[in-house]
Scaffold this motif. Structure first.
Motif, PDB file in Angstrom:
ATOM      1  N   VAL A  27      -6.558  -9.317  -5.325  1.00  0.00           N
ATOM      2  CA  VAL A  27      -5.210  -9.875  -6.329  1.00  0.00           C
ATOM      3  C   VAL A  27      -5.163  -8.062  -7.858  1.00  0.00           C
ATOM      4  N   LEU A  28      -6.416  -7.841  -8.224  1.00  0.00           N
ATOM      5  CA  LEU A  28      -6.875  -6.622  -9.022  1.00  0.00           C
ATOM      6  C   LEU A  28      -6.035  -5.691  -7.810  1.00  0.00           C
ATOM      7  N   PHE A  29      -6.525  -5.505  -7.056  1.00  0.00           N
ATOM      8  CA  PHE A  29      -6.005  -4.004  -6.320  1.00  0.00           C
ATOM      9  C   PHE A  29      -4.240  -4.167  -6.318  1.00  0.00           C
ATOM     10  N   LEU A  30      -3.815  -5.312  -5.265  1.00  0.00           N
ATOM     11  CA  LEU A  30      -2.587  -5.565  -5.839  1.00  0.00           C
ATOM     12  C   LEU A  30      -1.780  -5.260  -6.494  1.00  0.00           C
ATOM     13  N   PHE A  31      -2.250  -5.282  -8.343  1.00  0.00           N
ATOM     14  CA  PHE A  31      -1.550  -5.234  -9.255  1.00  0.00           C
ATOM     15  C   PHE A  31      -1.590  -3.608  -9.651  1.00  0.00           C
ATOM     16  N   CYS A  32      -2.575  -2.997  -8.985  1.00  0.00           N
ATOM     17  CA  CYS A  32      -2.477  -1.463  -9.613  1.00  0.00           C
ATOM     18  C   CYS A  32      -1.704  -0.709  -8.514  1.00  0.00           C
ATOM     19  N   TYR A  33      -1.407  -1.718  -6.845  1.00  0.00           N
ATOM     20  CA  TYR A  33      -0.700  -0.404  -5.747  1.00  0.00           C
ATOM     21  C   TYR A  33       0.977  -0.864  -5.972  1.00  0.00           C
ATOM     22  N   CYS A  68       0.969   9.854  -3.948  1.00  0.00           N
ATOM     23  CA  CYS A  68       0.685   8.384  -4.357  1.00  0.00           C
ATOM     24  C   CYS A  68       1.613   7.486  -2.919  1.00  0.00           C
ATOM     25  N   TYR A  69       2.378   7.936  -3.011  1.00  0.00           N
ATOM     26  CA  TYR A  69       2.845   6.698  -1.682  1.00  0.00           C
ATOM     27  C   TYR A  69       2.803   6.901  -0.035  1.00  0.00           C
ATOM     28  N   ILE A  70       1.691   7.960   0.092  1.00  0.00           N
ATOM     29  CA  ILE A  70       1.406   8.303   1.523  1.00  0.00           C
ATOM     30  C   ILE A  70      -0.169   8.540   1.956  1.00  0.00           C
ATOM     31  N   SER A  71      -0.455   7.690   0.220  1.00  0.00           N
ATOM     32  CA  SER A  71      -2.867   7.879   0.326  1.00  0.00           C
ATOM     33  C   SER A  71      -2.470   6.480   1.587  1.00  0.00           C
ATOM     34  N   PRO A  72      -3.693   7.265   2.246  1.00  0.00           N
ATOM     35  CA  PRO A  72      -4.199   5.963   3.231  1.00  0.00           C
ATOM     36  C   PRO A  72      -5.173   5.207   3.352  1.00  0.00           C
ATOM     37  N   VAL A  73      -5.490   4.664   1.959  1.00  0.00           N
ATOM     38  CA  VAL A  73      -6.517   4.476   1.449  1.00  0.00           C
ATOM     39  C   VAL A  73      -6.083   3.049   0.672  1.00  0.00           C
ATOM     40  N   MET A  74      -6.074   2.814   0.575  1.00  0.00           N
ATOM     41  CA  MET A  74      -5.156   1.682  -0.576  1.00  0.00           C
ATOM     42  C   MET A  74      -4.626   0.621   0.289  1.00  0.00           C
ATOM     43  N   LEU A  77      -8.266  -0.403   2.670  1.00  0.00           N
ATOM     44  CA  LEU A  77      -8.912  -1.682   1.558  1.00  0.00           C
ATOM     45  C   LEU A  77      -7.910  -3.154   1.659  1.00  0.00           C
ATOM     46  N   MET A  78      -6.881  -2.906   0.847  1.00  0.00           N
ATOM     47  CA  MET A  78      -6.847  -4.525   0.982  1.00  0.00           C
ATOM     48  C   MET A  78      -6.246  -5.123   2.027  1.00  0.00           C
ATOM     49  N   THR A  79      -5.967  -4.662   2.974  1.00  0.00           N
ATOM     50  CA  THR A  79      -6.222  -5.792   4.750  1.00  0.00           C
ATOM     51  C   THR A  79      -7.207  -5.746   4.397  1.00  0.00           C
ATOM     52  N   ASP A  80      -8.407  -4.775   4.572  1.00  0.00           N
ATOM     53  CA  ASP A  80      -9.565  -5.576   4.897  1.00  0.00           C
ATOM     54  C   ASP A  80     -10.526  -6.412   3.683  1.00  0.00           C
ATOM     55  N   LEU A  81      -9.918  -6.809   2.585  1.00  0.00           N
ATOM     56  CA  LEU A  81     -10.041  -7.350   1.609  1.00  0.00           C
ATOM     57  C   LEU A  81      -9.894  -9.233   2.345  1.00  0.00           C
ATOM     58  N   LEU A  82      -9.257  -9.436   2.504  1.00  0.00           N
ATOM     59  CA  LEU A  82      -8.558 -10.722   3.523  1.00  0.00           C
ATOM     60  C   LEU A  82      -8.990 -10.453   4.888  1.00  0.00           C
ATOM     61  N   ALA A  83      -9.885  -9.422   5.588  1.00  0.00           N
ATOM     62  CA  ALA A  83      -9.671  -9.767   6.786  1.00  0.00           C
ATOM     63  C   ALA A  83     -11.696 -10.106   7.018  1.00  0.00           C
ATOM     64  N   TYR A 271     -10.915   8.061  -8.595  1.00  0.00           N
ATOM     65  CA  TYR A 271     -10.295   8.871  -8.100  1.00  0.00           C
ATOM     66  C   TYR A 271      -9.286   7.933  -6.488  1.00  0.00           C
ATOM     67  N   THR A 272      -9.216   7.057  -5.910  1.00  0.00           N
ATOM     68  CA  THR A 272      -8.418   6.993  -5.359  1.00  0.00           C
ATOM     69  C   THR A 272      -7.879   5.706  -5.287  1.00  0.00           C
ATOM     70  N   ILE A 273      -7.754   4.834  -6.765  1.00  0.00           N
ATOM     71  CA  ILE A 273      -6.807   3.812  -7.039  1.00  0.00           C
ATOM     72  C   ILE A 273      -6.553   3.849  -8.974  1.00  0.00           C
ATOM     73  N   ILE A 274      -8.078   4.058 -10.055  1.00  0.00           N
ATOM     74  CA  ILE A 274      -7.548   3.499 -10.918  1.00  0.00           C
ATOM     75  C   ILE A 274      -6.962   5.133 -11.723  1.00  0.00           C
ATOM     76  N   ALA A 275      -7.205   6.299 -11.470  1.00  0.00           N
ATOM     77  CA  ALA A 275      -6.368   7.747 -11.494  1.00  0.00           C
ATOM     78  C   ALA A 275      -5.185   7.445 -11.062  1.00  0.00           C
ATOM     79  N   PRO A 276      -4.410   7.569 -10.284  1.00  0.00           N
ATOM     80  CA  PRO A 276      -3.304   7.442  -9.570  1.00  0.00           C
ATOM     81  C   PRO A 276      -2.303   6.467 -10.444  1.00  0.00           C
ATOM     82  N   MET A 277      -2.985   5.128 -10.504  1.00  0.00           N
ATOM     83  CA  MET A 277      -2.752   4.207 -11.511  1.00  0.00           C
ATOM     84  C   MET A 277      -2.956   4.390 -12.616  1.00  0.00           C
TER      85      MET A 277
END
Length: 297
Positions: A27-33, A68-74, A77-83, A271-277
């Motif tokens: 939920v938190l990272f979805l908001f960040c995304y 930021c649009y083509i970052s492969p990390v987020m 990460l969000m898919t794995d959080l629900l897997a 550097y993968t989520i907070i800084a881009p946000m």
């Protein structure tokens, strides 16, 4: 991408083994995304639909927002959080690793180009329009992409021929170099030193150069009238904040020998989520010209 290893599938241990914490993180990272996408989209539209695109600083910022649009990390990460089982194939792991380092290399060099523009604006103001012509800006962007490609190629050579024996678990939420070295069949001490040289030293040298440029700027503007002094500080303060937020966390990970700590995953979030946000927030809320452009849009 040919796989010569015993490891064909890699298990990512992720941020936590507690399902409730993972749902909260999702939920938190979805908001960040959403903030990252909307913020950078707003920046790009505001720059493209105004005269700011003609200014080198915002010309570079437009490219920085695109990264930021083509970052492969987020998304991974969000898919794995629900897997239930967090797995990634060897080929996808290598692809994620290389794209991540390619984009991060470009970002480091674009931030350097923005610092050069800031320095030229204040310290070489008489010749600014000649020095920072559109042709010069395009050349800087091409150089940034070339630098990112060289960094990507170096990382590719270091890891693609690395033989992985397992176990096939890495204690991270994405494929990073140090985590993969733990799976190697042979001694990785020399490769670890090369990674420090390739990633850590590049970041350290760039950070020192950026800090030196801002020292020169502050030294130059101390004799400016109060009005110009405030304007100069406003021009550079946003950039300094973004630089510090990004580089301090990257240096924590890559400037040391190839070892992994429990804090690495938490620091990598910066550097993968907070800084881009925060990039979009800092550039829109702390910059008067950017705020005016956003209001017009």
């Amino acid at each position: 991408m040919e796989n010569r290893n015993n490891v064909t599938v890699i298990i990512l241990l992720g941020l936590s083994q507690n399902k409730n914490i993972e749902i909260l993180c999702f939920v938190l990272f979805l908001f960040c995304y959403i903030v990252i996408w909307m913020g950078n989209l707003l920046i790009m539209i505001s720059i493209m639909c105004s005269l700011l695109i003609d200014q080198p600083m915002y010309f570079f910022l437009n490219y920085l927002s695109n990264l930021c649009y083509i970052s492969p990390v987020m998304p991974e990460l969000m898919t794995d959080l629900l897997a239930e089982r967090k797995t990634i194939s060897y080929n996808n792991c290598m692809t994620q690793l290389f794209i991540h380092h390619f984009l991060r290399g470009i970002k480091i060099f674009i931030l350097t180009g923005m610092a050069y523009d800031c320095y030229t604006t204040i310290c070489k103001c008489i010749h600014y329009t000649i020095i920072m012509s559109r042709q010069k800006c395009n050349a800087i962007i091409i150089t940034c992409c070339t630098g990112g490609l060289i960094h990507f190629a170096s990382q590719f050579i270091l890891t693609i021929f690395l033989l992985l024996c397992g176990p096939n678990e890495i204690d991270h939420y994405f494929c990073d170099v140090y985590a993969l070295l733990k799976l190697a069949c042979t001694d990785t001490h020399e490769i670890g030193l090369l990674v420090v040289f390739n990633s850590g030293l590049i970041a350290l040298v760039t950070f020192v150069i950026l800090r030196a440029s801002y020292f020169l700027i502050l030294h130059t503007i101390r004799d400016y009238p109060a009005e110009n002094h405030t304007k100069a500080l406003s021009t550079c303060s946003s950039h300094i904040t973004v630089v510090d937020l990004f580089f301090v966390t990257v240096l924590f990970i890559y400037i040391r020998p190839a070892e992994t700590f429990l804090e690495d995953k938490s620091v990598a979030l910066f550097y993968t989520i907070i800084a881009p946000m925060f990039n979009s927030m800092i550039y829109t809320l702390r910059n008067l010209e950017m705020r005016n452009a956003v209001r017009k849009v």
